[in-house]
Motif scaffolding. Structure first.
Motif, PDB file in Angstrom:
ATOM      1  N   GLN A 141       0.840  -1.206   0.000  1.00  0.00           N
ATOM      2  CA  GLN A 141       0.000   0.000   0.000  1.00  0.00           C
ATOM      3  C   GLN A 141       0.874   1.254   0.000  1.00  0.00           C
ATOM      4  OE1 GLN A 141      -1.608   1.256   3.799  1.00  0.00           O
ATOM      5  NE2 GLN A 141      -3.629   1.519   2.902  1.00  0.00           N
ATOM      6  N   GLY A 142       0.619   2.129  -0.958  1.00  0.00           N
ATOM      7  CA  GLY A 142       1.268   3.435  -0.978  1.00  0.00           C
ATOM      8  C   GLY A 142       0.242   4.521  -0.743  1.00  0.00           C
ATOM      9  N   ILE A 143       0.472   5.379   0.242  1.00  0.00           N
ATOM     10  CA  ILE A 143      -0.440   6.489   0.531  1.00  0.00           C
ATOM     11  C   ILE A 143       0.339   7.789   0.400  1.00  0.00           C
ATOM     12  CG2 ILE A 143      -1.992   7.563   2.201  1.00  0.00           C
ATOM     13  CD1 ILE A 143      -2.414   4.884   3.487  1.00  0.00           C
ATOM     14  N   SER A 144      -0.090   8.649  -0.484  1.00  0.00           N
ATOM     15  CA  SER A 144       0.591   9.921  -0.678  1.00  0.00           C
ATOM     16  C   SER A 144       0.252  10.893   0.448  1.00  0.00           C
ATOM     17  CB  SER A 144       0.222  10.528  -2.024  1.00  0.00           C
ATOM     18  OG  SER A 144      -1.169  10.817  -2.069  1.00  0.00           O
ATOM     19  N   ASN A 145       1.193  11.761   0.762  1.00  0.00           N
ATOM     20  CA  ASN A 145       0.950  12.765   1.803  1.00  0.00           C
ATOM     21  C   ASN A 145       0.019  13.862   1.318  1.00  0.00           C
ATOM     22  OD1 ASN A 145       2.733  11.393   3.482  1.00  0.00           O
ATOM     23  ND2 ASN A 145       4.482  12.665   2.898  1.00  0.00           N
ATOM     24  N   ASP A 146       0.095  14.173   0.031  1.00  0.00           N
ATOM     25  CA  ASP A 146      -0.683  15.259  -0.557  1.00  0.00           C
ATOM     26  C   ASP A 146      -1.419  14.727  -1.785  1.00  0.00           C
ATOM     27  OD1 ASP A 146       0.403  17.367   1.207  1.00  0.00           O
ATOM     28  OD2 ASP A 146       2.291  16.923   0.162  1.00  0.00           O
ATOM     29  N   PRO A 147      -2.347  15.506  -2.339  1.00  0.00           N
ATOM     30  CA  PRO A 147      -3.020  15.058  -3.568  1.00  0.00           C
ATOM     31  C   PRO A 147      -2.007  14.618  -4.614  1.00  0.00           C
ATOM     32  CG  PRO A 147      -4.082  17.028  -2.734  1.00  0.00           C
ATOM     33  CD  PRO A 147      -2.884  16.802  -1.866  1.00  0.00           C
ATOM     34  N   LEU A 148      -2.292  13.483  -5.250  1.00  0.00           N
ATOM     35  CA  LEU A 148      -1.342  12.887  -6.187  1.00  0.00           C
ATOM     36  C   LEU A 148      -1.096  13.766  -7.411  1.00  0.00           C
ATOM     37  CD1 LEU A 148      -2.617   9.216  -6.050  1.00  0.00           C
ATOM     38  CD2 LEU A 148      -0.291   9.939  -5.506  1.00  0.00           C
ATOM     39  N   ILE A 149       0.175  13.841  -7.797  1.00  0.00           N
ATOM     40  CA  ILE A 149       0.574  14.518  -9.015  1.00  0.00           C
ATOM     41  C   ILE A 149       0.988  13.454 -10.016  1.00  0.00           C
ATOM     42  CG2 ILE A 149       2.143  16.183 -10.067  1.00  0.00           C
ATOM     43  CD1 ILE A 149       2.519  17.409  -7.277  1.00  0.00           C
ATOM     44  N   LYS A 150       0.316  13.380 -11.145  1.00  0.00           N
ATOM     45  CA  LYS A 150       0.628  12.361 -12.148  1.00  0.00           C
ATOM     46  C   LYS A 150       2.000  12.606 -12.762  1.00  0.00           C
ATOM     47  CE  LYS A 150      -4.152  11.302 -13.469  1.00  0.00           C
ATOM     48  NZ  LYS A 150      -5.125  11.236 -14.586  1.00  0.00           N
ATOM     49  N   ASN A 151       2.628  11.503 -13.192  1.00  0.00           N
ATOM     50  CA  ASN A 151       3.940  11.551 -13.846  1.00  0.00           C
ATOM     51  C   ASN A 151       4.989  12.242 -12.977  1.00  0.00           C
ATOM     52  OD1 ASN A 151       2.750  10.404 -16.231  1.00  0.00           O
ATOM     53  ND2 ASN A 151       2.000  12.465 -16.739  1.00  0.00           N
ATOM     54  N   ASN A 152       4.888  12.002 -11.653  1.00  0.00           N
ATOM     55  CA  ASN A 152       5.804  12.654 -10.735  1.00  0.00           C
ATOM     56  C   ASN A 152       5.974  11.786  -9.495  1.00  0.00           C
ATOM     57  OD1 ASN A 152       7.270  15.278 -10.262  1.00  0.00           O
ATOM     58  ND2 ASN A 152       6.055  15.211  -8.390  1.00  0.00           N
ATOM     59  N   TYR A 157      -1.171  -1.197  -4.615  1.00  0.00           N
ATOM     60  CA  TYR A 157      -2.147  -0.140  -4.860  1.00  0.00           C
ATOM     61  C   TYR A 157      -1.681   1.184  -4.258  1.00  0.00           C
ATOM     62  CZ  TYR A 157      -3.715  -1.465  -0.115  1.00  0.00           C
ATOM     63  OH  TYR A 157      -3.777  -1.776   1.231  1.00  0.00           O
ATOM     64  N   ILE A 158      -2.204   2.268  -4.828  1.00  0.00           N
ATOM     65  CA  ILE A 158      -1.857   3.616  -4.391  1.00  0.00           C
ATOM     66  C   ILE A 158      -3.138   4.345  -3.996  1.00  0.00           C
ATOM     67  CG2 ILE A 158      -0.849   5.825  -5.074  1.00  0.00           C
ATOM     68  CD1 ILE A 158       0.891   4.267  -7.068  1.00  0.00           C
ATOM     69  N   ASP A 159      -3.128   4.888  -2.779  1.00  0.00           N
ATOM     70  CA  ASP A 159      -4.282   5.618  -2.268  1.00  0.00           C
ATOM     71  C   ASP A 159      -3.959   7.098  -2.113  1.00  0.00           C
ATOM     72  OD1 ASP A 159      -5.680   3.290  -2.150  1.00  0.00           O
ATOM     73  OD2 ASP A 159      -5.609   3.075   0.019  1.00  0.00           O
ATOM     74  N   SER A 160      -4.970   7.927  -2.292  1.00  0.00           N
ATOM     75  CA  SER A 160      -4.854   9.354  -2.023  1.00  0.00           C
ATOM     76  C   SER A 160      -4.929   9.600  -0.512  1.00  0.00           C
ATOM     77  CB  SER A 160      -5.972  10.111  -2.739  1.00  0.00           C
ATOM     78  OG  SER A 160      -5.861   9.937  -4.137  1.00  0.00           O
ATOM     79  N   GLY A 186      -7.907   8.414   1.398  1.00  0.00           N
ATOM     80  CA  GLY A 186      -8.181   6.985   1.445  1.00  0.00           C
ATOM     81  C   GLY A 186      -8.775   6.416   0.181  1.00  0.00           C
ATOM     82  N   SER A 187      -9.073   7.251  -0.803  1.00  0.00           N
ATOM     83  CA  SER A 187      -9.658   6.737  -2.045  1.00  0.00           C
ATOM     84  C   SER A 187      -8.584   6.046  -2.886  1.00  0.00           C
ATOM     85  CB  SER A 187     -10.294   7.881  -2.841  1.00  0.00           C
ATOM     86  OG  SER A 187      -9.334   8.866  -3.167  1.00  0.00           O
ATOM     87  N   ARG A 188      -8.971   4.943  -3.508  1.00  0.00           N
ATOM     88  CA  ARG A 188      -8.049   4.154  -4.314  1.00  0.00           C
ATOM     89  C   ARG A 188      -7.821   4.827  -5.669  1.00  0.00           C
ATOM     90  NH1 ARG A 188      -7.471  -0.944  -3.006  1.00  0.00           N
ATOM     91  NH2 ARG A 188      -7.292   0.176  -1.041  1.00  0.00           N
ATOM     92  N   THR A 189      -6.560   5.106  -5.984  1.00  0.00           N
ATOM     93  CA  THR A 189      -6.219   5.726  -7.262  1.00  0.00           C
ATOM     94  C   THR A 189      -5.993   4.672  -8.329  1.00  0.00           C
ATOM     95  OG1 THR A 189      -5.193   7.579  -6.115  1.00  0.00           O
ATOM     96  CG2 THR A 189      -4.622   7.279  -8.434  1.00  0.00           C
ATOM     97  N   VAL A 190      -5.177   3.686  -8.025  1.00  0.00           N
ATOM     98  CA  VAL A 190      -4.903   2.624  -8.979  1.00  0.00           C
ATOM     99  C   VAL A 190      -4.392   1.399  -8.225  1.00  0.00           C
ATOM    100  CG1 VAL A 190      -2.484   3.286  -9.376  1.00  0.00           C
ATOM    101  CG2 VAL A 190      -3.749   2.108 -11.189  1.00  0.00           C
ATOM    102  N   GLY A 191      -4.611   0.238  -8.775  1.00  0.00           N
ATOM    103  CA  GLY A 191      -4.098  -0.990  -8.182  1.00  0.00           C
ATOM    104  C   GLY A 191      -3.641  -1.949  -9.270  1.00  0.00           C
ATOM    105  N   ILE A 192      -2.608  -2.708  -8.991  1.00  0.00           N
ATOM    106  CA  ILE A 192      -2.125  -3.724  -9.926  1.00  0.00           C
ATOM    107  C   ILE A 192      -2.005  -5.031  -9.165  1.00  0.00           C
ATOM    108  CG2 ILE A 192      -0.216  -4.457 -11.409  1.00  0.00           C
ATOM    109  CD1 ILE A 192       0.461  -1.530 -11.845  1.00  0.00           C
TER     110      ILE A 192
END
Length: 362
Positions: A71-82, A152-155, A158-164
């Motif tokens: 599980q990856g949880i970002s500290n701030d709103p996710l920035i794509k391609n970064n 998976y990566i969560d915002s 707690g919302s799921r952004t993407v999972g593999i």
């Protein structure tokens, strides 16, 4: 059951092929003493047959996935391609494993049926199962295979952004594999499956499983596997997004959540439970409908909530509760999961479930 008999039974549950000599060495007693205790356990009806088949008067079959969740949880709103600063955590998960663990914590006898690899993650599963007293005698280790992994990566909310998911190993849970387990499955009170199973396996269970089938969905792109025979599903546990995916496979109509649930009930599903942390729990069958929601929730981790809900529903059904009461306990169990960093709250028990239910619905 004596204390020594209980110790021996626990060792057999963890490894049904354990030898009497191995039990003797582990417990520091003679092999003949072990033989006498096993004879008594057989006579009392706790075990039977070769391979020490454990007998329970009321037990559940659970067929589904074992995952290592990354599980990856970002500290701030996710920035794509970064690169996004955050926290990465590793947990044991998998819908089937989580349900089996939840049932074990709620003191419901159950047999977990699954597969894992002969890798480090498989060993972690074995060790964790032993720690929690799970019955994994029907879980098979597959040489040369990797244990299923879910990344998976969560915002921050707690919302799921993407999972593999890397779950090719579940192709081994096929009709041939299940045929070896069908006797124990059909001896259980009910069988709960998750949609990590292949369509071939689910269709085979629809035909050959003679006890009520509960289904826990796991992702939108796996729901098509359920559609060949909705009449075979006693209870479906899903999410709003997954429910929408099921409906889109069945009709071109744009249906609301409530109308979607009614549509599935009218087409064969006996009971349907739709849950998400934000909107709560919605239940529908031919005669009853309920909606439960609470603002007294502090989310920590959304992963595992539906599995915890499944465990509590089954626990309540075995206690012959009404749907109205059972759903309150199920919702409470989901909240306990949401408030924990683990998929199944380490403190889950009949007592903690009762306390949470009182706090939410007093």
């Amino acid at each position: 059951m004596t204390e020594r008999e209980y110790e021996i039974l626990q060792l057999i549950m963890l490894n049904p092929m354990i030898s009497q000599n191995e039990i003797a060495d582990l417990l520091g007693i003679s092999r003949s003493g072990v033989a006498a205790h096993i004879f008594n356990l057989t006579k009392k009806g706790y075990i039977e047959g070769r391979g020490y088949i454990i007998k329970d008067s009321d037990f559940i079959s659970v067929i589904g996935g074992i995952n290592i969740d990354i599980q990856g949880i970002s500290n701030d709103p996710l920035i794509k391609n970064n690169s996004n600063p955050g926290t990465i955590s590793y947990f044991l998960g998998g819908a089937g494993r989580n349900i089996s663990l939840g049932l074990t914590k709620l003191e419901v006898a159950n047999y977990f049926i699954s597969v894992h690899g002969d890798d480090l993650n498989g060993e972690k599963f074995i060790q964790d199962s032993q720690k929690h007293g799970m019955n994994i005698q029907y879980v098979k280790q597959l040489p040369g295979e990797r244990t299923s992994t879910y990344l998976y990566i969560d915002s921050p909310d707690g919302s799921r952004t993407v999972g593999i998911d890397d779950m090719k190993i579940y192709e081994h849970i096929n009709p041939e594999f299940l045929r070896e387990k069908i006797e124990i499955i059909n001896s259980s009170r009910l069988c709960i499956i998750d949609t990590n199973l292949s369509k071939e396996a689910i269709d085979w269970l629809y035909t050959n499983c003679k006890v009520p089938i509960f289904v826990k969905t796991v992702s939108e792109n796996k729901n098509y596997k359920l559609l060949s025979n909705l009449n075979a599903i006693n209870t479906l546990v899903t999410t709003p997004a997954e429910l929408n995916g099921i409906i889109s496979e069945l009709t071109e109509e744009d249906l609301s959540l409530i109308d979607s649930a009614k549509y599935l009930v009218s087409n064969g599903v006996e009971n349907i439970i739709v849950f998400c942390p934000k909107n709560g729990l919605y239940f529908e069958n031919a005669t009853e409908s309920y909606h439960l929601k609470s603002d007294k929730v502090t989310p920590v981790n959304n992963n595992g909530a539906s599995a915890s809900l499944c465990s509590a529903i089954i626990w309540a059904i075995l206690k012959k509760m009404t749907w109205k009461d059972a759903l309150k306990y199920a919702f409470s169990s989901a909240v306990l999961s949401i408030e924990s960093q683990y998929s199944i709250n380490e403190e889950l028990s009949p007592q903690s479930l009762e306390q949470k239910k009182v706090s939410l619905f007093k």
